[in-house]
Design a protein around this motif. Structure first.
Motif, PDB file in Angstrom:
ATOM      1  N   PHE A  77      10.739  53.139  44.072  1.00 38.39           N
ATOM      2  CA  PHE A  77      10.276  53.230  45.462  1.00 38.39           C
ATOM      3  C   PHE A  77       8.869  52.677  45.619  1.00 38.39           C
ATOM      4  N   LYS A  78       8.019  52.853  44.575  1.00 37.82           N
ATOM      5  CA  LYS A  78       6.646  52.363  44.656  1.00 37.82           C
ATOM      6  C   LYS A  78       6.611  50.838  44.559  1.00 37.82           C
ATOM      7  N   VAL A  79       7.447  50.267  43.709  1.00 34.63           N
ATOM      8  CA  VAL A  79       7.513  48.806  43.599  1.00 34.63           C
ATOM      9  C   VAL A  79       8.005  48.208  44.910  1.00 34.63           C
ATOM     10  N   ALA A  80       8.992  48.827  45.507  1.00 36.91           N
ATOM     11  CA  ALA A  80       9.497  48.357  46.802  1.00 36.91           C
ATOM     12  C   ALA A  80       8.401  48.440  47.865  1.00 36.91           C
ATOM     13  N   ARG A 126       8.506  38.888  45.673  1.00 41.65           N
ATOM     14  CA  ARG A 126       9.764  39.437  46.226  1.00 41.65           C
ATOM     15  C   ARG A 126      10.862  39.495  45.166  1.00 41.65           C
ATOM     16  N   ASP A 127      11.068  38.360  44.478  1.00 38.69           N
ATOM     17  CA  ASP A 127      12.147  38.297  43.488  1.00 38.69           C
ATOM     18  C   ASP A 127      11.861  39.199  42.284  1.00 38.69           C
ATOM     19  N   SER A 128      10.586  39.268  41.890  1.00 41.08           N
ATOM     20  CA  SER A 128      10.213  40.103  40.745  1.00 41.08           C
ATOM     21  C   SER A 128      10.407  41.582  41.059  1.00 41.08           C
ATOM     22  N   ALA A 129      10.059  41.990  42.283  1.00 40.42           N
ATOM     23  CA  ALA A 129      10.246  43.383  42.678  1.00 40.42           C
ATOM     24  C   ALA A 129      11.735  43.738  42.675  1.00 40.42           C
ATOM     25  N   GLU A 130      12.556  42.833  43.176  1.00 42.56           N
ATOM     26  CA  GLU A 130      14.003  43.079  43.196  1.00 42.56           C
ATOM     27  C   GLU A 130      14.545  43.190  41.771  1.00 42.56           C
ATOM     28  N   ARG A 131      14.094  42.313  40.868  1.00 43.31           N
ATOM     29  CA  ARG A 131      14.542  42.375  39.471  1.00 43.31           C
ATOM     30  C   ARG A 131      14.101  43.662  38.807  1.00 43.31           C
ATOM     31  N   ILE A 157      13.435  46.563  40.185  1.00 42.41           N
ATOM     32  CA  ILE A 157      14.202  47.693  40.720  1.00 42.41           C
ATOM     33  C   ILE A 157      15.614  47.715  40.139  1.00 42.41           C
ATOM     34  N   ARG A 158      16.221  46.531  39.998  1.00 40.00           N
ATOM     35  CA  ARG A 158      17.555  46.470  39.381  1.00 40.00           C
ATOM     36  C   ARG A 158      17.510  46.968  37.946  1.00 40.00           C
ATOM     37  N   ALA A 159      16.444  46.619  37.228  1.00 39.11           N
ATOM     38  CA  ALA A 159      16.304  47.069  35.837  1.00 39.11           C
ATOM     39  C   ALA A 159      16.191  48.587  35.768  1.00 39.11           C
ATOM     40  N   LEU A 160      15.404  49.178  36.665  1.00 45.32           N
ATOM     41  CA  LEU A 160      15.238  50.631  36.663  1.00 45.32           C
ATOM     42  C   LEU A 160      16.548  51.340  37.011  1.00 45.32           C
ATOM     43  N   LEU A 189      20.710  45.561  36.234  1.00 48.24           N
ATOM     44  CA  LEU A 189      20.305  44.236  35.774  1.00 48.24           C
ATOM     45  C   LEU A 189      21.075  43.830  34.526  1.00 48.24           C
ATOM     46  N   PHE A 190      21.579  44.799  33.822  1.00 46.69           N
ATOM     47  CA  PHE A 190      22.137  44.552  32.490  1.00 46.69           C
ATOM     48  C   PHE A 190      23.662  44.415  32.534  1.00 46.69           C
ATOM     49  N   THR A 191      24.176  43.585  31.640  1.00 42.69           N
ATOM     50  CA  THR A 191      25.613  43.323  31.606  1.00 42.69           C
ATOM     51  C   THR A 191      26.316  43.998  30.430  1.00 42.69           C
TER      52      THR A 191
END
Length: 272
Positions: A221-224, A255-260, A262-265, A269-271
């Motif tokens: 939430f803070k990164v967003a 923008r893209d780094s914040a989205e990445r 958040i996906r990692a948290l 992000l991981f497969t």
């Protein structure tokens, strides 16, 4: 009476007869005490050692980096920004000798100092005295000031205008009062971020942390929130505190780094 400087973070303390028991900044979880123990120095010792010097380099028109070599304290870079007829020192470093003073005076001196967060407070009061300049810090980080001075000015709220095209913005995150400096240059605007927004090894990306040395992340939430706060600022490049630069489309990079991040948290992000 001496002004003691923590050798790990480079922050100077008010005059005292005895060495401080500990560095308040390094004892806190975002920083660290040297595993071999707390050590101190003074400006006089640093100058007399003849080990250190500052390198001042023109990064682009009206932007000069100031870096101490060899590394001292955290090793951050300060920047001298020339805009709107003003010279603004963004962030601060510990080492200040007469050669540095002379070079900066040759560039027009320093009209004001603004600092992103407490890890870079260093010897801000001595820099302010040397150039007869005020220092602007966010009120939310006032507790971390280790050397009092009438030259310190604490701003409040989410932003502060230094001039028509220079403004400070509180993003929080790494520190509650963590701030960035926005330089408006039309589509070529700059964002000076310290490590409130950190340019990483791959300069096409940035990241965000509560503690860098101790690898404590910020919550999603803070990164967003940080990404949302800078969305309204026009900037093409980012300069961080360690001479790393995002050279193009920096607004998209944040923008893209914040989205990445958040996906990692969230684990998406991981497969595997």
């Amino acid at each position: 009476m001496e002004k003691y400087i923590c050798q790990t973070c480079g922050v100077q303390y008010s005059e005292s007869e005895e060495v401080p028991d500990r560095c308040e900044i390094c004892s806190e979880e975002r920083q660290y005490v040297n595993p071999e123990g707390q050590t101190w120095t003074t400006h006089k010792e640093l100058v007399q050692s003849r080990v250190y010097r500052n390198i001042i380099h023109e990064e682009e028109k009206s932007v000069y980096s100031i870096t101490t070599t060899p590394k001292l304290g955290i090793g951050q870079t300060a920047y001298l920004i020339q805009k709107d007829g003003l010279n603004i020192l963004w962030d601060c470093i510990t080492y200040l000798d007469q050669e540095t003073v002379d070079v900066i005076r040759g560039l027009g001196g320093i009209d004001a100092i603004a600092i992103s967060h407490p890890h870079y407070y260093s010897r801000m009061t001595d820099w302010a005295e040397a150039f007869d300049a005020p220092v602007y810090l966010h009120q939310d980080d006032k507790e971390w000031v280790m050397e009092k001075s009438s030259r310190l000015h604490f701003w409040e709220g989410e932003s502060m205008k230094l001039s028509e095209n220079l403004s400070l913005h509180r993003l929080g995150g790494h520190f509650k009062g963590g701030a960035v400096l926005h330089i408006e240059k039309g589509t070529e605007g700059l964002l000076m971020t310290g490590d409130i927004i950190q340019v990483v090894a791959d300069h096409r990306w940035v990241s965000f942390m509560y503690s860098y040395p101790n690898l404590i992340p910020l919550p999603a939430f803070k990164v967003a929130e940080i990404a949302e706060k800078v969305k309204g600022l026009a900037f093409h490049r980012i300069y961080n505190a360690f001479h790393h630069v995002v050279k193009a489309k920096a607004d998209e990079v944040v923008r893209d780094s914040a989205e990445r991040y958040i996906r990692a948290l969230k684990g998406t992000l991981f497969t595997t």
